[in-house]
Design an enzyme around this catalytic site. Sequence first.
Site, PDB file in Angstrom:
ATOM      1  N   LYS A  38      -3.881  -2.920  -5.262  1.00 48.34           N
ATOM      2  CA  LYS A  38      -4.935  -3.931  -5.121  1.00 48.34           C
ATOM      3  C   LYS A  38      -4.528  -5.125  -4.266  1.00 48.34           C
ATOM      4  CE  LYS A  38      -6.536  -2.328  -9.417  1.00 48.34           C
ATOM      5  NZ  LYS A  38      -5.332  -1.431  -9.385  1.00 48.34           N
ATOM      6  N   GLN A  60      -1.524   0.772  -9.617  1.00 45.51           N
ATOM      7  CA  GLN A  60      -1.947  -0.606  -9.872  1.00 45.51           C
ATOM      8  C   GLN A  60      -1.524  -1.531  -8.721  1.00 45.51           C
ATOM      9  OE1 GLN A  60      -2.074  -2.225 -13.947  1.00 45.51           O
ATOM     10  NE2 GLN A  60      -0.449  -3.611 -13.300  1.00 45.51           N
ATOM     11  N   THR A  93      -1.755  -5.594  36.043  1.00 46.08           N
ATOM     12  CA  THR A  93      -1.045  -4.486  35.402  1.00 46.08           C
ATOM     13  C   THR A  93       0.421  -4.912  35.428  1.00 46.08           C
ATOM     14  OG1 THR A  93      -0.724  -3.301  37.475  1.00 46.08           O
ATOM     15  CG2 THR A  93      -2.696  -2.729  36.228  1.00 46.08           C
ATOM     16  N   LYS A 105       0.328 -32.311  24.067  1.00 41.75           N
ATOM     17  CA  LYS A 105       0.168 -30.935  23.594  1.00 41.75           C
ATOM     18  C   LYS A 105      -1.183 -30.647  22.962  1.00 41.75           C
ATOM     19  CE  LYS A 105       3.304 -28.254  22.815  1.00 41.75           C
ATOM     20  NZ  LYS A 105       3.966 -27.128  23.446  1.00 41.75           N
ATOM     21  N   TYR A 109      -3.215  10.340 -12.131  1.00 42.24           N
ATOM     22  CA  TYR A 109      -3.011   8.883 -12.072  1.00 42.24           C
ATOM     23  C   TYR A 109      -1.576   8.517 -12.466  1.00 42.24           C
ATOM     24  CZ  TYR A 109      -3.173   3.919 -13.055  1.00 42.24           C
ATOM     25  OH  TYR A 109      -2.895   2.575 -13.056  1.00 42.24           O
ATOM     26  N   SER A 117       0.784 -32.011  18.742  1.00 41.63           N
ATOM     27  CA  SER A 117       2.193 -32.082  18.379  1.00 41.63           C
ATOM     28  C   SER A 117       2.484 -33.481  17.846  1.00 41.63           C
ATOM     29  CB  SER A 117       3.052 -31.790  19.612  1.00 41.63           C
ATOM     30  OG  SER A 117       4.327 -32.383  19.474  1.00 41.63           O
ATOM     31  N   ASN A 169      -8.731   5.224 -15.814  1.00 41.84           N
ATOM     32  CA  ASN A 169      -8.299   5.828 -14.552  1.00 41.84           C
ATOM     33  C   ASN A 169      -9.479   6.082 -13.608  1.00 41.84           C
ATOM     34  OD1 ASN A 169      -5.857   5.740 -15.791  1.00 41.84           O
ATOM     35  ND2 ASN A 169      -5.666   7.954 -16.140  1.00 41.84           N
ATOM     36  N   SER A 219      -2.253  -6.670 -14.857  1.00 42.18           N
ATOM     37  CA  SER A 219      -2.834  -6.804 -13.516  1.00 42.18           C
ATOM     38  C   SER A 219      -4.007  -7.772 -13.503  1.00 42.18           C
ATOM     39  CB  SER A 219      -3.287  -5.436 -12.988  1.00 42.18           C
ATOM     40  OG  SER A 219      -4.174  -4.829 -13.912  1.00 42.18           O
ATOM     41  N   ASN A 256      -2.108 -27.163  21.119  1.00 45.22           N
ATOM     42  CA  ASN A 256      -1.547 -25.839  20.841  1.00 45.22           C
ATOM     43  C   ASN A 256      -2.603 -24.854  20.335  1.00 45.22           C
ATOM     44  OD1 ASN A 256       1.066 -26.660  21.517  1.00 45.22           O
ATOM     45  ND2 ASN A 256       1.437 -27.438  19.447  1.00 45.22           N
TER      46      ASN A 256
HETATM   47  N1  ARG Z   1      -4.803  -1.668 -14.326  1.00 44.28           N
HETATM   48  C1  ARG Z   1      -4.768  -0.276 -14.024  1.00 44.28           C
HETATM   49  C2  ARG Z   1      -4.722  -0.043 -12.521  1.00 44.28           C
HETATM   50  O1  ARG Z   1      -5.016  -0.937 -11.798  1.00 44.28           O
HETATM   51  C3  ARG Z   1      -5.977   0.394 -14.579  1.00 44.28           C
HETATM   52  C4  ARG Z   1      -5.751   1.837 -14.927  1.00 44.28           C
HETATM   53  C5  ARG Z   1      -4.728   1.934 -15.987  1.00 44.28           C
HETATM   54  N2  ARG Z   1      -4.668   3.252 -16.544  1.00 44.28           N
HETATM   55  C6  ARG Z   1      -3.693   3.595 -17.376  1.00 44.28           C
HETATM   56  N3  ARG Z   1      -3.734   4.791 -17.843  1.00 44.28           N
HETATM   57  N4  ARG Z   1      -2.713   2.789 -17.662  1.00 44.28           N
HETATM   58  O2  ARG Z   1      -4.389   1.011 -12.043  1.00 44.28           O
END
Ligand code: ARG
Length: 477
Positions: free
Chosen positions: A338, A335, A168, A296, A330, A290, A123, A36, A298
């Site tokens: 994000k 992951q 309306t 135009k 967890y 355009s 975690n 990640s 836009n």
């Molecule tokens: N990169 C992981 C996430 O974003 C971090 C936590 C990973 N924990 C694990 N036990 N693999 O969730």
Amino acid sequence: MPPDPAAPSDANPAAKLWGGRFSEATDAFVEAFTASVGFDRRLYAQDIAGSIAHATMLAEVGVLTHAEADAITAGLDEIRAEIEAGAFAWSVAREDVHMNIEARLIEKIGETGKKLHTGRSRNDQVATDIRLWLRDAIDGLIAQVRQYQHGLLDLAEREYATVMPGFTHLQTAQPVTFGHHMLAWYEMLDRDAERLADCRRRVNRLPLGAAALAGTSYPLDRELTARLLGFEGICRNSLDAVSDRDFAIEFTSCAALIMMHLSRQAEELILWTSAQFAFIDLPDRYCTGSSIMPQKKNPDVPELVRGKTGRVYGHLMSLLTLMKGQPLAYNKDNQEDKEPLFDTVDTLAGSLRAFGDMVPSLRTKASNMLASTKKGFSTATDLADYLVGRGLPFRDAHEVVGRAVRLADERECDLAELPLADLQGFDARIGEDVYDLLTPEGSADARNLPGGTAPAQVLARVAEARAALARGEASSG
Ligand code: ARG
């Protein structure tokens, strides 16, 4: 620059921070697939702040010496500087932002660096990082919403007496003031800011101390860590602390509502700039031309904001679905929280930035709006109210005016253009004074009660709302 997933990684499994129980190296594809760091490195500042607070607390409770905590803090400060200078070598083999920074710390300060992860897990670490990041993001977004609201108040004040048709069903309904319309947008945003502030309270809780899932046997002072990081309190259950992302879902739902509001505003801006409405002009710097049609101009920015609303709704659905069905505690699924979260913040921040500048600098075309207000019998209700004032029950007045509208429609003229004799043919109580009332301005002026469209009400609400913003409060409550 994202790390290159094809870059060679460490072949020695023991090079991993968790390498101890493994006898072969991670498959290169799996390594790239599970990493990640390409996106979570965005959390580096929060990760470092969380680690420094954790180390400081560990020294306070005697798990580390103060000298060890100081060495860890100094090392992390240097790493922050390396990252900010673009001199940090991010590694996919080190999987995520947490292990990249920790491994670099060990490289830099040796044995002491290995003690940082005492009483902690990735975690609770990642949950802490996201909460810190989102808290700051929310503060930035609230400031942007407030700035846009300020701009809307300025615009409402400038156009407090500009009359336009209110709709309306997108059919002409009654005259309203442009300032009043802008204040409607202001109110939507006021609730949006309030929702963000409320969501922030639930974001701003400390997961650290939950460790992997069950808590930890070290005598951590969680309240101290919380204070050091500016959290309002600690998460009360370790299993819940590491697993739930409801705070991110709640935020994304607030963001989706704001985008919904911006999208509605976008739609009106787009309609109003069309030649058929011609109510407003947007600044040239927010429009494009355009390549083929020379005439135009836009409204690309409002159109894009309307389009981007869909992507934020999508992120909300992604996060809800991500969380659905996950057992405690967890799971690696998380992951995936994000990218939708980051993109939601980026999309919303960009949209607010655009609208916060563009909308307050739009130019109204007052004479077009007034001419348009005179089409579609927008003062028909006023004529009915006039008859009520002369003793006719409203239901009968409605019927009388309906017939007058039909006549005006046949003659393709406005109600105010029907001769008095014709009006008196519908009801003898109608006098010459009715014509003052049948103007759009007279109609708007008459709606002079709190929340109404009269210019006087617009000015009063602008003053009240400005005072509330200056006090840093929501004013819609
Ligand atoms: N990169 C992981 C996430 O974003 C971090 C936590 C990973 N924990 C694990 N036990 N693999 O969730």
